[in-house]
Design a protein around this motif. Structure first.
Motif, short mmCIF file in Angstrom:
data_model
loop_
_atom_site.label_atom_id
_atom_site.label_comp_id
_atom_site.label_asym_id
_atom_site.label_seq_id
_atom_site.Cartn_x
_atom_site.Cartn_y
_atom_site.Cartn_z
N PHE A 147 0.83 -1.21 0.00
CA PHE A 147 0.00 0.00 0.00
C PHE A 147 0.87 1.27 0.00
CE2 PHE A 147 -2.43 3.29 2.34
CZ PHE A 147 -3.48 3.45 1.44
N VAL A 148 1.94 1.24 0.78
CA VAL A 148 2.88 2.37 0.79
C VAL A 148 3.52 2.51 -0.60
CG1 VAL A 148 5.08 3.20 1.71
CG2 VAL A 148 3.30 2.37 3.27
N GLU A 149 3.90 1.40 -1.21
CA GLU A 149 4.51 1.46 -2.54
C GLU A 149 3.52 1.99 -3.57
OE1 GLU A 149 6.50 -1.63 -5.67
OE2 GLU A 149 7.12 -1.79 -3.57
N LEU A 150 2.27 1.56 -3.49
CA LEU A 150 1.24 2.08 -4.39
C LEU A 150 1.12 3.60 -4.25
CD1 LEU A 150 -1.22 1.89 -6.31
CD2 LEU A 150 -2.60 1.34 -4.28
N THR A 151 1.05 4.06 -3.02
CA THR A 151 0.94 5.49 -2.77
C THR A 151 2.15 6.24 -3.32
OG1 THR A 151 -0.38 5.02 -0.79
CG2 THR A 151 0.62 7.22 -0.95
N ALA A 152 3.32 5.68 -3.10
CA ALA A 152 4.55 6.32 -3.57
C ALA A 152 4.63 6.34 -5.09
CB ALA A 152 5.77 5.63 -2.97
N ILE A 153 4.24 5.24 -5.76
CA ILE A 153 4.37 5.21 -7.22
C ILE A 153 3.38 6.17 -7.87
CG2 ILE A 153 2.83 3.26 -7.80
CD1 ILE A 153 6.31 3.96 -9.30
#
Length: 189
Positions: A147-153
């Motif tokens: 979820f953090v990676e999705l937000t960051a990308i």
């Protein structure tokens, strides 16, 4: 038409970037040509993109859909063109790629994919319009790290798309056609 010359001074950094770009992508990427007018910006962008490329927690297809939904929301034809080509090159279903700008009307997406694209659009809105229920569903389905990676990308794609659009960069011909349909008119009064 680009708002800046795409023929920067041929510094050593830019010559190396040209060589690498031709080797990997078959041509020199227009964003690199534009950024090469400021070698520090180009160098920082290259290092940043190398780090982003190492993020592997989020499923690659979900990541691609998030990136393209964000690019479509902003209207970055360069990003849609390159994103389509890059995702197709890695084996993503071409129909899913083609339907991104009109994903709500398409029947090719699973519920999680729809949530990812909705989240990307909500993050891209100005101001962001992320709803708690959507974030909870994604967190439950993906886990905290993804979820953090999705937000960051999505945030990274906002940087790319907004910069490319502001510089006037358009489709570079990676895909035959990368037109972005106009978003539907809001029915809110």
């Amino acid at each position: 038409m680009a708002r800046i010359s795409l023929t920067p001074r041929p510094s050593l950094l830019f010559r190396v970037t040209q060589w690498y770009s031709r080797r990997v992508y078959g041509k020199v990427l227009d964003p690199a040509r534009a950024l090469a007018h400021n070698p520090r910006v180009l160098w920082t962008d290259l290092r940043f993109e190398q780090s982003v490329a190492k993020w592997k927690t989020l499923d690659a297809d979900l990541k691609a859909l998030a990136v393209m939904a964000s690019a479509a929301s902003i209207g970055c034809s360069w990003c849609m063109d390159f994103g389509h080509w890059e995702s197709r090159r890695h084996g993503m279903d071409v129909r899913k790629l083609q339907d991104v700008p009109m994903w709500r009307d398409s029947d090719v997406y699973a519920p999680l994919e729809r949530d990812v694209m909705e989240y990307a659009e909500a993050m891209t809105a100005n101001p962001p319009q992320v709803e708690d229920e959507l974030a909870k569903r994604l967190l439950a389905a993906l886990g905290e790290a993804a979820f953090v990676e999705l937000t960051a990308i999505v945030a990274v794609e906002n940087l790319r798309s907004r910069m490319n659009t502001a510089l006037g960069l358009t489709s570079q011909g990676f895909k035959d056609n990368c037109e972005i349909p106009a978003p539907p008119r809001s029915t809110a009064a």
